[in-house]
Motif scaffolding. Sequence first.
Motif: not given
Length: 651
Positions: A308-323
Amino acid sequence: MTRSIAPRVRALVLMLLAVAGTLLAGAGPASAHAALTGSDPRQGAVVDQAPAVVSLTFSEEVSTDGDSLRVLDPRGKRVDDGAPAAVGGTTYAVKLRPGLPDGTYTVTYQVVSADSHPVAGAYTFSIGAPSETSVPVAAQSAGGGVVGWLYGLGRYVSYAGFIVLAGGAAFVLACWRRGAGVRAVQRLVVSGWVALTASTLVLLLLRGSYTGSGKIGDIFDLELLGQVLQTKTGAALVSRLLLLAAAALFVAVLFGVYDKRQGARDAEGRDLTFGLAVGGTVVAAGLAASWAMAEHASTGLQPGIAMPVDVVHLLAVAAWLGGLAALLVALYRAPAETPVEASAVHRFSRLAFGSVVALVATGVYQSWRQLGSWSALTDTRYGRLLLVKIGLVVVLVAVAATSRRWTARLAEAAPPAVPEREREHAGGRAAAEGSAPAAGDAEPARESSATASGEPVGDPVRAAQLARQRAARDAARQKRMRDADPHRFGLRRSVLAEAGIAVVLLAVTTALTQSEPGRTEREARAAVSASSSAASPSGTLSLDLPFDTGGEDGEGVVRIDLVPARVGGNDVHVYVERPNGRAFDVPEVKLAFTLESQDIGPLPVAPDHITTGHWSASGVQIPMAGDWKVAATVRTSDIDQVTVSKNAKIG
């Protein structure tokens, strides 16, 4: 000024992609995430009688098939009998044929670790006495070559596609809903979906060859593909493809129905927004879980927390860098009639700040889990790559702070918002009254003055052409006015710098996921050292000398076995290993024995090369007992060389 920016943008993007490609190419084969920690017979052992089985012990559970463990005689002929089997814990054994003659035998292994990475290596043992062997042990590697490079590239593209897809959609829903109708933003998000889908299919085809032979011809082997589908990684990739089908429906609604209704204030419009937000989050979390369930987080310490921590980490990366990627496209490519408002940039700034907080929290946990100690930051490849990643994140946050300042200035300088009805009324009045032509627009103004003065335009095609010219002229004027804003220009430059750093950061992250975790590497070293010490027979001196020549591939361990370690003639075996315990060759290794208390030596020894990572010399004379200094000189290239030494009692 605007025209001069585009070539610089293209040049910077190409340069950053080249840097990313260099990082990926320099990463080499994926480091083993399971390490060989013990064997019976052990590496370099000389046994009196042929053993019935050969067993290997790894640092974690591995997957095997019929060819995972092989034993070859000095001529390269297989002498193992049957498929390998687990014999307890993380130990795997294969039977040997009876009646094997004396000589040096090579044990090769190629397995898949629990976190999906291929592991390969080889070592030798001898029956009766060592002999020459024709087995090319140097070829025993996994995850390298063209297939390995393609697999690494596919991983990079899949990460990038996910970030652009999830982050771009989040930017539209959370920060700039008008962006749903902007063609450039649509193309960005759709390209992320295409990149992720294509790379997932490629990874699925490459997987069998990547973990097996490494041959290009095996990529389209349907039997191998069937075997891959039965593995944890194959299941994760198939799950990702199914989720991408749901993501395609999400993108279609986002840029279709939602685009048409995004200005609506009714209950149906709010329900659509809420539904897209919930559905998009679920799909994005599922896509992120397809990595977490098959890689680092799925094995080792606390997998129930780590995934679950890894999932949150990837989502945070996507929200920041993808945005960030979506914002960059919007700032440079959005049409003049739908510019990015300062409020949208401000909302993204808050979203990015929350993402950074989540990244720091999850990153600290992941670092502790994968490293285990502060010294692993500098002693392991994983730790050094992590330091590079942390440095890039710090620089990225610093540049992001500059973007926040430009956002604040842009918001202060922005004119007050005009209600939609007033804009429509003002636009209709301006169309009725006409407008004065600019100095550079005299000719189009004369063409349109006929209609403004009441003179009829008989040709409807000509009238439509004039209308398009007026619309293009108005759009160009608005774009010039927008680009002339120094605050917006500064924001565009800082966001471009952020995006450039993000490209390199993503390449480092991809290399990091292919590296052996520092905790595993250090535990494997300790296990190998303990195994070597425990297995040393009476009358054998074993010394482990870590070395680092400073050049490429210049780090490893020299193990020296002196038998029987007494005055007179001795046999010396020298083994050169990588930090993870895998044997490898160096251009030259030399020994020297010095008894400084008696001013004897240095006595040089030039051992003969036996096989990959193994040298030996016989009849090495130790003239008297004492505290001898044993020095090993290792040369890893034409210019990279180091001498390491250790004192030991001999005799």
